[in-house]
Scaffold this active site. Structure first.
Site, PDB file in Angstrom:
ATOM      1  N   SER A  12      42.098  32.393  45.744  1.00  0.00           N
ATOM      2  CA  SER A  12      43.195  33.358  45.622  1.00  0.00           C
ATOM      3  C   SER A  12      43.545  33.796  47.025  1.00  0.00           C
ATOM      4  CB  SER A  12      42.756  34.566  44.789  1.00  0.00           C
ATOM      5  OG  SER A  12      43.676  35.639  44.917  1.00  0.00           O
TER       6      SER A  12
ATOM      7  N   TYR B  85      36.232  40.825  42.114  1.00  0.00           N
ATOM      8  CA  TYR B  85      37.235  39.753  42.193  1.00  0.00           C
ATOM      9  C   TYR B  85      37.382  39.213  43.622  1.00  0.00           C
ATOM     10  CZ  TYR B  85      41.388  36.969  41.421  1.00  0.00           C
ATOM     11  OH  TYR B  85      42.273  35.919  41.354  1.00  0.00           O
TER      12      TYR B  85
END
Length: 319
Positions: A164, A176
């Site tokens: 990401s 995350y």
């Protein structure tokens, strides 16, 4: 001099564009293993590569995901039940793949499976909240890769890791960003490790796209659940209106920049799998290219100021 520099940059981009047009031959003989194919990027990629002629091996977490994928794809596509946190499930899938690919080996693995919740301020979370996401997003990527790496080395194929843009800059509490930084590090070390074997290791770093990973309804329900279990002292520090302010920011800022065109990411994945000369990194999404990546190269005081300016501050904030 300025025009010469501009001309040189244009020539370099044109050269790269032509160089990247070439696709690998004999797609019908190449097998691609994709994780997280129930929905989102993985589901679309499985369908897309199937239409391109690859032999797709799609790992799905649910039986429903397997059934629905089979309905809309050719007979060349194979589905497997896969839980990337379960060693037995990973080994069983790897054994099946070894039988399917035979001596040709596995052309590519696309580590796409991932989760994004719970995401919240770090002092709202317990260690189990971190472990759950780390097991899926990071340990799962490593475990899946290692389970089929001998097959990929045999084919001189590819490992495609979906990280990401938040593996380049950390803006969120919870695991995350931690996991995506970890995927980036694993990707870099594996790329250098595998280069002598003719194996290419590529990384996809998407910005904000409209998938279940960025679903505001799911995010709000997780936030509400975490709020209910907080000690009163922490609730008082953040203020009773913190969740309402957070919901407003999500609706006014985050939801508006979510890109519904998932094919921007899928096209990068397909290029990583099928191009003769793939890129080392892909950063699909305008927000990734023009906001988050440039911000990640800025001095820390600038990136901190930007993130804090757009964040919801607790009631007890000294800023």
């Amino acid at each position: 001099m300025f025009l010469y520099i501009v001309g040189l940059i244009v020539l370099l981009y044109v050269y790269r564009w032509f160089r990247e047009l070439g696709r690998v031959p004999n797609k019908s003989e190449k097998s691609v293993y994709i994780t997280g194919c129930d929905t989102g990027f993985g589901n679309l990629l499985a369908k897309h590569l199937d239409t391109k002629g690859f032999r797709v091996i799609a790992g799905c977490y649910t039986e429903k995901g397997e059934v629905e994928l089979k309905k809309c794809c050719s007979d060349k596509l194979t589905t497997l039940h896969l839980d990337v946190t379960d060693n037995y499930s990973i080994k069983k899938a790897a054994d099946t793949i070894k039988t399917l690919v035979g001596e040709k080996g596995l052309w590519a693995v696309v580590n796409n499976a991932g989760i994004s919740f719970p995401t919240a301020p770090n002092d709202w979370l317990e260690i189990e909240d971190f472990k759950q996401m780390i097991n899926v997003n990071l340990i799962g990527v490593v475990a899946i890769t290692l389970s089929v790496l001998p097959l990929i080395k045999k084919a001189k194929g590819r490992v495609v890791n979906v990280a990401s843009v938040f593996g380049r800059i950390s803006t969120l509490g919870g695991a995350y960003c931690i996991t995506k930084y970890g995927v980036e590090a694993f990707n870099d070390s594996l790329r250098r490790n595998m280069a002598p074997f003719g194996v290419k290791v590529l990384c996809i770093e998407p910005g904000f796209f409209k998938t279940s990973v960025t679903d505001s309804t799911i995010f709000e329900s997780h936030l509400q659940r975490l709020w209910k279990r907080l000690p009163q002292e922490v609730k008082d520090e953040y203020g009773s209106d913190f969740i309402d302010k957070t919901k407003l920011v999500i609706k006014e800022k985050i939801d508006k920049i979510l890109d519904p065109d998932l094919m921007k990411v899928v096209s990068c994945m397909e290029h990583a799998v099928a191009a003769v000369h793939p890129r080392t990194r892909y950063s699909p999404g305008w927000d990734a290219k023009f906001v988050w990546l440039p911000l990640s190269y800025m001095p820390t005081f600038i990136s901190d100021a930007f993130v804090l300016k757009n964040a919801v501050h607790p009631k007890a904030s000294v800023l």
